[in-house]
Design a protein around this motif. Structure first.
Motif, PDB file in Angstrom:
ATOM      1  N   ASP A   1       0.854  -1.182   0.000  1.00  0.00           N
ATOM      2  CA  ASP A   1       0.000   0.000   0.000  1.00  0.00           C
ATOM      3  C   ASP A   1       0.895   1.238   0.000  1.00  0.00           C
ATOM      4  O   ASP A   1       1.755   1.397   0.881  1.00  0.00           O
ATOM      5  CB  ASP A   1      -0.893  -0.029   1.245  1.00  0.00           C
ATOM      6  CG  ASP A   1      -1.731   1.214   1.365  1.00  0.00           C
ATOM      7  OD1 ASP A   1      -2.571   1.458   0.488  1.00  0.00           O
ATOM      8  OD2 ASP A   1      -1.517   1.965   2.350  1.00  0.00           O
ATOM      9  N   ALA A   2       0.719   2.121  -1.006  1.00  0.00           N
ATOM     10  CA  ALA A   2       1.606   3.288  -1.160  1.00  0.00           C
ATOM     11  C   ALA A   2       1.538   4.208   0.054  1.00  0.00           C
ATOM     12  O   ALA A   2       2.561   4.669   0.561  1.00  0.00           O
ATOM     13  CB  ALA A   2       1.257   4.046  -2.431  1.00  0.00           C
ATOM     14  N   ALA A   3       0.319   4.474   0.570  1.00  0.00           N
ATOM     15  CA  ALA A   3       0.180   5.348   1.737  1.00  0.00           C
ATOM     16  C   ALA A   3       0.806   4.691   2.967  1.00  0.00           C
ATOM     17  O   ALA A   3       1.452   5.360   3.783  1.00  0.00           O
ATOM     18  CB  ALA A   3      -1.293   5.676   1.985  1.00  0.00           C
ATOM     19  N   GLY A   4       0.623   3.392   3.118  1.00  0.00           N
ATOM     20  CA  GLY A   4       1.225   2.674   4.244  1.00  0.00           C
ATOM     21  C   GLY A   4       2.746   2.671   4.177  1.00  0.00           C
ATOM     22  O   GLY A   4       3.422   2.790   5.198  1.00  0.00           O
ATOM     23  N   LEU A   5       3.283   2.550   2.971  1.00  0.00           N
ATOM     24  CA  LEU A   5       4.731   2.582   2.803  1.00  0.00           C
ATOM     25  C   LEU A   5       5.287   3.951   3.158  1.00  0.00           C
ATOM     26  O   LEU A   5       6.292   4.067   3.866  1.00  0.00           O
ATOM     27  CB  LEU A   5       5.107   2.204   1.367  1.00  0.00           C
ATOM     28  CG  LEU A   5       6.589   2.191   1.045  1.00  0.00           C
ATOM     29  CD1 LEU A   5       7.330   1.181   1.910  1.00  0.00           C
ATOM     30  CD2 LEU A   5       6.804   1.880  -0.430  1.00  0.00           C
ATOM     31  N   ARG A   6       4.615   5.007   2.698  1.00  0.00           N
ATOM     32  CA  ARG A   6       5.052   6.365   3.054  1.00  0.00           C
ATOM     33  C   ARG A   6       5.009   6.571   4.568  1.00  0.00           C
ATOM     34  O   ARG A   6       5.921   7.135   5.154  1.00  0.00           O
ATOM     35  CB  ARG A   6       4.176   7.404   2.353  1.00  0.00           C
ATOM     36  CG  ARG A   6       4.573   7.670   0.928  1.00  0.00           C
ATOM     37  CD  ARG A   6       3.886   8.912   0.383  1.00  0.00           C
ATOM     38  NE  ARG A   6       2.436   8.796   0.357  1.00  0.00           N
ATOM     39  CZ  ARG A   6       1.731   8.239  -0.641  1.00  0.00           C
ATOM     40  NH1 ARG A   6       2.368   7.781  -1.715  1.00  0.00           N
ATOM     41  NH2 ARG A   6       0.433   8.174  -0.588  1.00  0.00           N
ATOM     42  N   ALA A   7       3.935   6.099   5.215  1.00  0.00           N
ATOM     43  CA  ALA A   7       3.800   6.252   6.668  1.00  0.00           C
ATOM     44  C   ALA A   7       4.901   5.492   7.405  1.00  0.00           C
ATOM     45  O   ALA A   7       5.432   5.971   8.411  1.00  0.00           O
ATOM     46  CB  ALA A   7       2.425   5.770   7.118  1.00  0.00           C
ATOM     47  N   ALA A   8       5.262   4.294   6.907  1.00  0.00           N
ATOM     48  CA  ALA A   8       6.314   3.503   7.554  1.00  0.00           C
ATOM     49  C   ALA A   8       7.682   4.160   7.410  1.00  0.00           C
ATOM     50  O   ALA A   8       8.510   4.096   8.320  1.00  0.00           O
ATOM     51  CB  ALA A   8       6.335   2.095   6.964  1.00  0.00           C
ATOM     52  N   LEU A   9       7.945   4.808   6.272  1.00  0.00           N
ATOM     53  CA  LEU A   9       9.247   5.420   6.015  1.00  0.00           C
ATOM     54  C   LEU A   9       9.377   6.832   6.570  1.00  0.00           C
ATOM     55  O   LEU A   9      10.482   7.303   6.838  1.00  0.00           O
ATOM     56  CB  LEU A   9       9.529   5.443   4.512  1.00  0.00           C
ATOM     57  CG  LEU A   9       9.731   4.088   3.839  1.00  0.00           C
ATOM     58  CD1 LEU A   9       9.896   4.269   2.339  1.00  0.00           C
ATOM     59  CD2 LEU A   9      10.921   3.363   4.437  1.00  0.00           C
ATOM     60  N   ARG A  10       8.237   7.522   6.754  1.00  0.00           N
ATOM     61  CA  ARG A  10       8.261   8.941   7.134  1.00  0.00           C
ATOM     62  C   ARG A  10       9.123   9.231   8.368  1.00  0.00           C
ATOM     63  O   ARG A  10       9.920  10.183   8.351  1.00  0.00           O
ATOM     64  CB  ARG A  10       6.842   9.449   7.336  1.00  0.00           C
ATOM     65  CG  ARG A  10       6.780  10.947   7.643  1.00  0.00           C
ATOM     66  CD  ARG A  10       5.369  11.500   7.540  1.00  0.00           C
ATOM     67  NE  ARG A  10       5.032  11.629   6.126  1.00  0.00           N
ATOM     68  CZ  ARG A  10       4.070  10.932   5.507  1.00  0.00           C
ATOM     69  NH1 ARG A  10       3.342  10.071   6.176  1.00  0.00           N
ATOM     70  NH2 ARG A  10       3.835  11.107   4.219  1.00  0.00           N
ATOM     71  N   PRO A  11       9.031   8.465   9.461  1.00  0.00           N
ATOM     72  CA  PRO A  11       9.865   8.810  10.627  1.00  0.00           C
ATOM     73  C   PRO A  11      11.369   8.790  10.330  1.00  0.00           C
ATOM     74  O   PRO A  11      12.116   9.587  10.887  1.00  0.00           O
ATOM     75  CB  PRO A  11       9.517   7.729  11.655  1.00  0.00           C
ATOM     76  CG  PRO A  11       8.214   7.176  11.218  1.00  0.00           C
ATOM     77  CD  PRO A  11       8.154   7.334   9.731  1.00  0.00           C
ATOM     78  N   TYR A  12      11.802   7.898   9.461  1.00  0.00           N
ATOM     79  CA  TYR A  12      13.229   7.782   9.148  1.00  0.00           C
ATOM     80  C   TYR A  12      13.665   8.839   8.140  1.00  0.00           C
ATOM     81  O   TYR A  12      14.771   9.356   8.206  1.00  0.00           O
ATOM     82  CB  TYR A  12      13.548   6.390   8.622  1.00  0.00           C
ATOM     83  CG  TYR A  12      13.040   5.316   9.556  1.00  0.00           C
ATOM     84  CD1 TYR A  12      13.679   5.088  10.764  1.00  0.00           C
ATOM     85  CD2 TYR A  12      11.901   4.580   9.245  1.00  0.00           C
ATOM     86  CE1 TYR A  12      13.201   4.127  11.643  1.00  0.00           C
ATOM     87  CE2 TYR A  12      11.429   3.615  10.114  1.00  0.00           C
ATOM     88  CZ  TYR A  12      12.076   3.397  11.325  1.00  0.00           C
ATOM     89  OH  TYR A  12      11.597   2.463  12.187  1.00  0.00           O
ATOM     90  N   VAL A  13      12.795   9.163   7.207  1.00  0.00           N
ATOM     91  CA  VAL A  13      13.118  10.128   6.158  1.00  0.00           C
ATOM     92  C   VAL A  13      13.051  11.559   6.660  1.00  0.00           C
ATOM     93  O   VAL A  13      13.906  12.379   6.329  1.00  0.00           O
ATOM     94  CB  VAL A  13      12.175   9.932   4.947  1.00  0.00           C
ATOM     95  CG1 VAL A  13      12.360  11.031   3.927  1.00  0.00           C
ATOM     96  CG2 VAL A  13      12.402   8.562   4.305  1.00  0.00           C
TER      97      VAL A  13
END
Length: 197
Positions: free
Chosen positions: A179-191
């Protein structure tokens, strides 16, 4: 000693020095370090494994430090076609997110995907190849690109969409893409967060 003998010994001595120098040079070339591995080999075979630190990221990646955003590259060895969210990619990533498919304990069909193998022709439901879309989850393991140090881990659900492509003869099932939104949410804290140096 005649003058011609001196010349002969001089030429012979120069030849011996050249040969020995060539042998030493060849020996040094044999001891040269191996070139870095391709970045495609960075991600480990399984989630949670140690990433390869001897890839080109060691030389090319920027350190994971300072204020965000920290550019990220996706290691897609087991995840199909996924793109990095806009604004998070760069030529010198600081992070690599390795994605791994995780099937459910009991296989679940989400729906049927229709594929046509004729380029440029709309899919005709009557003539299309029907393929089961299987429920798929993903583990995302985030590493610092330059050092291969693990930074974090998250889970992402499948997005429910049929993959854009299906190779003819590759079987009767395909996996959901993350899921694109789920992937963005998972990566956001690190990015996006500030990282120590």
């Amino acid at each position: 000693m005649r003058r011609s003998d001196r010349w002969a010994f001089g030429i012979l001595g120069a030849g011996v020095v050249a040969i020995l120098g060539g042998i030493e040079l060849a020996g040094r070339l044999d001891d040269a370090p191996a070139p870095p591995a391709p970045v495609a080999e960075f991600c480990p075979e399984k989630a949670g494994g140690a990433a390869r630190s001897d890839t080109r990221y060691r030389e090319d990646a920027a350190p994971y430090q300072g204020a965000g955003p920290h550019p990220v590259a996706l290691g897609l060895r087991y995840a199909g076609d996924v793109e990095v969210p806009d604004g998070w990619d760069a030529a010198r990533p600081q992070l690599v997110a390795c994605l791994y498919r995780e099937g459910p304990a009991r296989p679940q069909v989400v729906r049927t995907c229709l594929y046509s193998y004729v380029q440029g022709v709309p899919v005709d439901p009557e003539k299309a190849v029907k393929v089961a879309l299987m429920r798929t989850g993903y583990t995302v393991q985030v590493y610092e690109a330059r050092t291969a140090r693990p930074v974090g881990r998250a889970s992402v659900a499948g997005g429910g969409a049929c993959p854009a492509r299906h190779a003819a003869g590759s079987g009767g099932a395909v996996a959901e893409a993350p899921d694109a939104a789920g992937l963005r949410a998972a990566l956001r804290p690190y990015v996006e967060r500030a990282a120590g140096g």
